[in-house]
Scaffold this motif. Structure first.
Motif, mmCIF file in Angstrom:
data_model
loop_
_atom_site.group_PDB
_atom_site.id
_atom_site.type_symbol
_atom_site.label_atom_id
_atom_site.label_comp_id
_atom_site.label_asym_id
_atom_site.label_seq_id
_atom_site.Cartn_x
_atom_site.Cartn_y
_atom_site.Cartn_z
ATOM 1 N N LEU A 88 -34.573 -26.394 13.948
ATOM 2 C CA LEU A 88 -35.743 -27.212 13.635
ATOM 3 C C LEU A 88 -36.547 -26.658 12.458
ATOM 4 O O LEU A 88 -37.203 -27.413 11.744
ATOM 5 C CB LEU A 88 -36.636 -27.332 14.872
ATOM 6 C CG LEU A 88 -37.718 -28.403 14.846
ATOM 7 C CD1 LEU A 88 -37.133 -29.780 14.578
ATOM 8 C CD2 LEU A 88 -38.502 -28.407 16.151
ATOM 9 N N PHE A 100 -28.859 -36.978 15.858
ATOM 10 C CA PHE A 100 -30.115 -36.233 15.753
ATOM 11 C C PHE A 100 -30.804 -36.210 17.114
ATOM 12 O O PHE A 100 -30.803 -37.213 17.841
ATOM 13 C CB PHE A 100 -31.048 -36.904 14.736
ATOM 14 C CG PHE A 100 -30.687 -36.664 13.297
ATOM 15 C CD1 PHE A 100 -31.347 -35.712 12.546
ATOM 16 C CD2 PHE A 100 -29.685 -37.408 12.686
ATOM 17 C CE1 PHE A 100 -31.034 -35.500 11.216
ATOM 18 C CE2 PHE A 100 -29.351 -37.215 11.361
ATOM 19 C CZ PHE A 100 -30.024 -36.249 10.620
ATOM 20 N N GLN A 117 -34.096 -35.012 17.141
ATOM 21 C CA GLN A 117 -35.500 -35.208 16.746
ATOM 22 C C GLN A 117 -35.556 -36.159 15.554
ATOM 23 O O GLN A 117 -34.607 -36.247 14.778
ATOM 24 C CB GLN A 117 -36.159 -33.873 16.314
ATOM 25 C CG GLN A 117 -36.655 -33.015 17.451
ATOM 26 C CD GLN A 117 -35.525 -32.173 18.008
ATOM 27 O OE1 GLN A 117 -34.580 -31.860 17.291
ATOM 28 N NE2 GLN A 117 -35.619 -31.804 19.279
ATOM 29 N N ALA A 169 -36.557 -35.912 12.652
ATOM 30 C CA ALA A 169 -36.966 -34.974 11.616
ATOM 31 C C ALA A 169 -35.740 -34.426 10.902
ATOM 32 O O ALA A 169 -34.633 -34.401 11.446
ATOM 33 C CB ALA A 169 -37.762 -33.824 12.231
ATOM 34 N N GLY A 170 -35.939 -33.993 9.660
ATOM 35 C CA GLY A 170 -34.957 -33.212 8.949
ATOM 36 C C GLY A 170 -33.728 -33.979 8.480
ATOM 37 O O GLY A 170 -33.687 -35.207 8.422
ATOM 38 N N ALA A 204 -33.127 -40.896 15.910
ATOM 39 C CA ALA A 204 -32.820 -39.861 16.887
ATOM 40 C C ALA A 204 -32.226 -40.497 18.141
ATOM 41 O O ALA A 204 -32.683 -41.546 18.598
ATOM 42 C CB ALA A 204 -34.080 -39.079 17.241
ATOM 43 N N THR A 210 -33.845 -29.636 11.794
ATOM 44 C CA THR A 210 -33.684 -30.546 12.924
ATOM 45 C C THR A 210 -32.712 -29.951 13.925
ATOM 46 O O THR A 210 -32.035 -28.954 13.647
ATOM 47 C CB THR A 210 -33.173 -31.920 12.450
ATOM 48 O OG1 THR A 210 -33.271 -32.862 13.512
ATOM 49 C CG2 THR A 210 -31.740 -31.846 11.978
#
Length: 476
Positions: free
Chosen positions: A336, A359, A361, A363-364, A418, A462
């Motif tokens: 993360l 994924f 999350q 994010a990323g 996600a 992530t």
């Protein structure tokens, strides 16, 4: 063996596909890239296939004309079979020596055949731009179809109107005919005032929708489509109306009546290096066109191409950084706040890599690594950029100076959420790369370094799960 067709010597340029008697006939512009031996310009060559992997070579279809003739270069056009079984080629004759105020650099020309192999040119049938509507020297790439409502023949082509801002004059021109011989120039078929040119137009119907395909080089160098409920428009441009990216150009389609395929070329790079400029011509790429429920189009790998690979082999990733764990054919990264990788051993020069990534999350970024060197300093990536909602191709360590990794125009819009798996299949064939995601999005590219390098996966800011990653060797 090369999966993606490329003539030797030379490269494949604009393709003119035509389906007939159970085979796809692909006429194409051949550039030998050897002016000392073959001179300037191109001729039409002819191959055919029933699986997009194995091709029969039928040789030269249309030879170049003399230096004083209109078709000193035989350029793009179409193949049309009439109701009596006669085959017609409508093509562009280009001669830069005729670019004068009195003559025309580009003209529309005609040839006929009884067998698709031996062609007779009709040099007395040359059509030029009507300068009351169009510019004089942009008049190329004809495509002929029969109008589904009027029954008249329509010829659309790459043209430019003679007014407006110079860089936005590109249009799809129009001619009509009752006999495929005598043509009347009409007002433009499609003129959105967005591009410098609309190259290699194509038109087809799929279900209740009609589609106009063309290639442009203004905002991107790419093949686009627009859609309409009417064969004549008005034309709607979807938010994502590209089929691929910079590494897939001048694409035209052909259908057996139930499935439709898109034939384009993946350009090589000057000097056979990643930092080289894109060149005209390369190798053949074929996508299968899929229609979404809302009428928009997507592409996938033709199942026939997948058959060119052998049995799937689980890919063991032997170099796992500390944030990665493995169990039950699944790799998981908790990364993360960092960048981490998991790499395989050395790989062959050509193969199919497949698996799915999810994924955990919103994010990323995460993705697949290709042709990594022993130290992990250089290689390539296919990156799922979740914040940007894009699929991106690039080079670890930078493809030019200053460590910029993402290669311009080698990206595609992609919905990434996600918890939802992203199923990827990536063909690596020598320097050519074609990736497919969820059987809906394609991304083509070139990569010249580390031909037997490692592959793997990465996570950047992530947590991700990668499941069922496999390598399929190319059949000999």
């Amino acid at each position: 063996m090369h999966l993606f067709f490329k003539p030797r010597p030379g490269v494949i340029g604009d393709c003119i596909p035509h389906y007939h008697d159970g085979r796809y006939h692909v006429f194409y512009l051949r550039d030998y890239r050897d002016r000392d031996s073959y001179g300037l310009g191109s001729a039409w060559h002819h191959i055919s296939t029933d699986d997009f992997v194995h091709f029969e070579d039928h040789g030269e279809a249309l030879a170049q004309g003399r230096i004083d003739e209109q078709d000193h270069t035989v350029a793009t056009g179409c193949v049309y079979t009439d109701d009596h079984g006669k085959h017609h080629i409508f093509y562009t004759g280009i001669n830069p020596y005729l670019r004068t105020d009195a003559l025309h650099e580009q003209g529309l020309m005609h040839a006929t055949s009884d067998d698709l192999v031996t062609w007779i040119k009709h040099p007395d049938e040359i059509g030029y731009a009507d300068e009351a509507i169009y510019e004089r020297h942009d008049w190329r790439d004809p495509f002929v179809f029969k109008h589904p409502q009027t029954g008249r023949y329509q010829m659309i082509l790459a043209a430019r109107v003679n007014h407006g801002p110079v860089f936005r004059r590109g249009c799809t021109g129009l001619l009509t005919s009752d006999d495929l011989t005598h043509w009347t120039v009409e007002k433009p078929f499609y003129t959105p005032a967005r591009y410098h040119g609309h190259e290699c137009p194509d038109w087809f119907q799929m279900g209740d929708w009609y589609y106009l395909v063309f290639s442009e080089y203004t905002t991107h160098t790419t093949t686009r489509y627009v859609m309409s409920r009417s064969p004549d428009g008005p034309w709607i441009a979807p938010a994502d109306n590209q089929f691929d990216n910079r590494a897939f150009y001048a694409a035209k389609s052909a259908s057996d009546g139930s499935r439709r395929f898109l034939f384009g070329w993946n350009p090589t790079k000057l000097g056979n290096v990643d930092s080289g400029e894109w060149q005209w011509g390369g190798s053949l790429t074929v996508h299968e066109i899929i229609q979404n429920d809302d009428g928009t189009l997507a592409v996938r790998m033709p199942p026939e191409v997948a058959e060119a690979f052998g049995a799937a082999q689980p890919l063991g990733l032997e170099r796992l950084e500390s944030s990665w764990t493995y169990g039950d054919m699944t790799y998981r990264a908790e990364s993360l706040y960092s960048f981490s990788t998991a790499l395989s051993g050395r790989m062959p020069e050509s193969y199919l890599l497949q698996g799915q990534l999810r994924f955990e999350q919103d994010a990323g970024a995460a993705g697949v690594l290709l042709r990594m060197d022993e130290a992990g300093d250089t290689g390539y990536f296919l990156r799922f950029n979740l914040p940007g909602q894009r699929l991106e191709f690039g080079k670890i360590g930078g493809y030019r100076d200053w460590y910029v990794d993402h290669m311009p125009e080698l990206d595609r819009p992609l919905q990434i959420r996600a918890g939802e798996p992203l199923r990827f299949r990536i063909i690596i064939d020598k320097t050519a790369v074609v990736a497919y995601v969820n059987d809906r999005v394609a991304l083509s590219a070139r990569m010249y370094a580390n031909p037997f390098g490692r592959c793997g996966v990465f996570a950047d800011g992530t947590n991700v799960v990668v499941h069922g990653i496999e390598m399929l060797p190319m059949r000999s």
